[in-house]
Each structure stands twice: as C-alpha cells, then as structure tokens.
Design a protein around this motif. Structure first.
Motif, PDB file in Angstrom:
ATOM      1  N   ARG A 197       6.243  -1.359   6.415  1.00  0.00           N
ATOM      2  CA  ARG A 197       5.501  -0.350   5.658  1.00  0.00           C
ATOM      3  C   ARG A 197       4.221  -0.935   5.064  1.00  0.00           C
ATOM      4  N   SER A 218       0.386   0.292   5.705  1.00  0.00           N
ATOM      5  CA  SER A 218      -0.511   0.573   4.584  1.00  0.00           C
ATOM      6  C   SER A 218      -1.795  -0.235   4.697  1.00  0.00           C
ATOM      7  N   VAL A 234       5.249   6.601   8.993  1.00  0.00           N
ATOM      8  CA  VAL A 234       6.435   6.242   8.213  1.00  0.00           C
ATOM      9  C   VAL A 234       7.303   5.298   9.026  1.00  0.00           C
ATOM     10  N   VAL A 235       8.161   4.569   8.300  1.00  0.00           N
ATOM     11  CA  VAL A 235       9.178   3.728   8.928  1.00  0.00           C
ATOM     12  C   VAL A 235      10.531   4.369   8.641  1.00  0.00           C
TER      13      VAL A 235
END
Length: 412
Positions: free
Chosen positions: A294, A298, A305-306
């Motif tokens: 994540r 970012s 998403v994970v």
C-alpha cells in the motif's frame, strides 16, 4: 470462478488510469487564469448590464416591437454570457454571440432610436455596453481579433450617434469624448488580459520544463546506479558462482556451488534493496507485506487498493517477504509504465498460515513474455529470478485483455 474473475477484471478496468486523471494539468495555471478572467468579466458585465437595462427601461418612451426587439437582441445574449462565465462552461460561444449581437444592435440603432430626443450629452443605454462587447471579444477571440473589436465597436458607436444627430456640430464633441474613452479603456482591457495570459503560459511552460528536467535527471541517476550495482554483482557473486560450478568435481563441491549460486541470485534479485533492508530472516506477517504494498501504491500516486483474502495470521520468512514485496513493486511499476495503471489491482491471499501469494492485475494491452529482449531484466531478474532465489514461484499471464502476475511461496 472464471466468471467471478472476469467480472472483477471488468470492474477494475472501468477505473480511470493515472494518465487519464492527469490530462490537462500541463495547462493548470492557464486554465485558472481563464477562469479568473471569465469570473471578473461576468461580474463587470452584470454590473454594467444592470445599469444599461435600468436606463433602457426608464427611457422607453415608445414600448413598441422595434424597441423591445432591440433590447432582447442585446440583453438575452448578455445574460447567456454572464451565466456561462459564472459556471465556467460555454464561455467562448456565449461571448462571441454577444459580441456579434451587440454589433448588429449598434448597426440598426439609428433606425430604431427616437430622433425627436435631441440630447447629445446624454449617452443612450447602449453606450454602457460598448466595453462589455470588448470584454466578450477578449473571452471569445484571438488577440489580433480582440484588438480589431476593441477599435471597431467604439468607432461604430460613434458613427451611429453622429447619424442619430444628423452630424450636427454639437454631437461631435460629446461623441468624440465617448469614443476616445471607450477605445482607451478597451485597449487597457485587451492588454491586461494578454499580459495575464502570457504570464500564466510562462508559468506552465516553466513547470513543464522543471518536471521534464527532474524526470530526466532521476532516470539517468537510477540507470547509472543500477548499472554500477549490476556490474559489481556480476563481477563478484555471479561470476564466482559460475567458476565454482565449473570446477566442481565432487558432490560436496557441487552442493557448495549450488549454495553460492543461490546466494548470488538472491543478491542479484535484490539489487535495489539497501543493506538495512536485508536485516534478519525473522518471520514477517501478511499485514506487514500488505502495508508495504500500500505504501508503494501511495508513493506512486496510484488510486488502487490491496485486497486481502484468506488467513490473516499468515507469516513467511523475512527473505521471502522482501523478495515478494520487491517483485510485486516491479510488477506494479511495469503496470504503470506499460498499461498506464489502467485497472490496477493487487491481491494478497493466504490459503494457510504458512502460505502466501501476491497477485498484481492490470487491464492494459498486454505483452508476449517470450519476445522480451535478453537485456531486459525487469521481469527475468526482478520478478522470476528474485522469487526463484527464495524457492518461490512466479507466473505471468498476459493477453490483449490485460496482465496477471502471480507471486507465491509455500514451505518446501
């Protein structure tokens, strides 16, 4: 299961990619400046338009069809322009329509106006909108056309006023003053707008050059660091392992060569990892691996998403966790570079507490792994060799619908 995977892939492919989201940012300052100019133009047009409308209504001696049609011809496009400027949509068509409509109204003014009213010093209501026509031209046309309108509208107003006064001497002085004032004010409006737009364009160009220069420098630095690291590894670890394997004559020597080769592959696959990252080989939880993935998304500025599935208590050895995270980073980087991040989705799945798999999916155009050049190490060294070095597995499936990279490990 196949239907569920296809549905999931279609859902993620509908998410806009990073490149699509960033469209238009290269003219950020210019767009903001246009928004400011249109907003200021709307406020000024509303104020002068209200003044002109009040004057037109209070001086309407003959409310016939000609006068009402003249007012509709002018104030309807003016209202459209004000609304378009305030909401920021359709500004150019609305402003261009008002400019042409106002010029047409000026042209027919001597025919509609009541010539029994002989007041040369008292400007008619249409005078208050001369520079609003210049503002509309500034919003709708190119700089050269703007200058033409800034001269044409005041001169046209002066001509129709002289026609209304039958070119009497008393009309020349007041009309000449009005024409001179509107030409000067219109020239100032056009000049200021041109200056502000040039400044905004310069800021956008400087920003683009700075970003391009930084990206080039960063790419050159990264390439040089990778070249130096790869050269050192090839010279020391890899070549030493190959020499040991060549000279191995017995079972013990062959086992030692295999150990050296495995260590060389591990170091080769973890080139970009610092010494501090190598650390101990203590078990690492799936939650820590997901947190690293994540953080990677970012840092890349990706809106993805994970997803987690299976046993939340799963743990893997530290070397395996580092190799899997670095290989997943490479897969994410490939998805951003070659698929634009379209439909990017990361899945961390644990079938049991000692098993873990990480899947990176994108909906890009795909590629053929078999035709990748031998000098391209992004997949061979950073994904396949990295997972093989820790006794893990990697599978890459790619077609026209997208690419799926599966990284998995289980105890032997």
């Amino acid at each position: 299961m196949a239907a569920d995977d296809r549905t999931l892939k279609e859902a993620w492919s509908s998410i806009p990619s990073q490149g699509e989201v960033g469209i238009g940012l290269e003219r950020f300052t210019g767009q903001r400046m246009e928004r400011i100019l249109s907003t200021v133009g709307a406020i000024g047009s509303a104020a002068l338009g209200a003044q002109a409308l009040t004057a037109a209504v209070t001086r309407l001696n003959q409310p016939d069809a000609a006068h009402l049609g003249m007012m509709a011809l002018v104030f309807a496009p003016l209202l459209w322009m004000i609304v378009a400027c305030l909401i920021g949509k359709g500004v150019k068509p609305a402003a261009g329509t008002f400019t042409v409509a106002y010029a047409a109204a000026l042209a027919v003014w001597p025919v509609v106006v009541d010539r029994t009213v002989r007041e040369p010093s008292n400007q008619p209501w249409i005078f208050f909108l001369v520079n609003i026509g210049v503002v509309a031209a500034m919003l709708a046309f190119t700089p050269r056309v703007q200058l033409i309108w800034a001269l044409t509208l005041p001169i046209l107003y002066g001509w129709v006023r002289l026609v209304q006064g039958d070119f009497e001497q008393s009309w020349w002085i007041s009309t000449g003053f009005d024409v001179t004032f509107t030409i000067i004010l219109g020239s100032v409006i056009i000049s200021l707008a041109w200056m502000f737009r040039q400044v905004a364009a310069g800021v956008d160009e400087a920003r683009a050059q700075a970003v391009e220069g930084y990206a080039s420098a960063a790419a050159a630095s990264a390439a040089e660091e990778e070249r130096v690291a790869m050269s050192a590894l090839m010279h020391d670890s890899v070549l030493a392992a190959l020499i040991a394997a060549e000279r191995a004559g017995g079972e013990r020597e062959r086992a030692l060569a295999v150990t050296m080769a495995r260590e060389a592959l591990t170091r080769l696959a973890n080139t970009e990892a610092s010494i501090a990252q190598e650390g101990s080989d203590a078990p690492v939880s799936r939650a820590q691996i997901v947190a690293e993935l994540r953080r990677t998304l970012s840092e890349q500025g990706v809106d993805a998403v994970v997803e987690e599935r299976g046993s939340a208590e799963a743990e893997v050895p530290g070397k395996v966790a580092r190799a899997m995270v670095l290989a997943a980073r490479q897969a994410i980087g490939n998805a951003l570079a070659h698929a634009g991040g379209r439909g990017l989705h990361v899945l961390a799945e644990s079938a049991s507490p000692d098993r873990l798999s990480v899947t990176v999916v994108d909906s890009g155009p795909g590629f053929d792994p078999e035709v990748i050049g031998e000098d391209r190490l992004g997949i061979r060294a950073s994904i396949i060799a990295r997972m093989a070095a820790v006794a893990g597995k990697s599978r890459i499936d790619s077609d026209a619908d997208g690419t799926t990279v599966v990284l998995s490990w289980e105890p032997s």
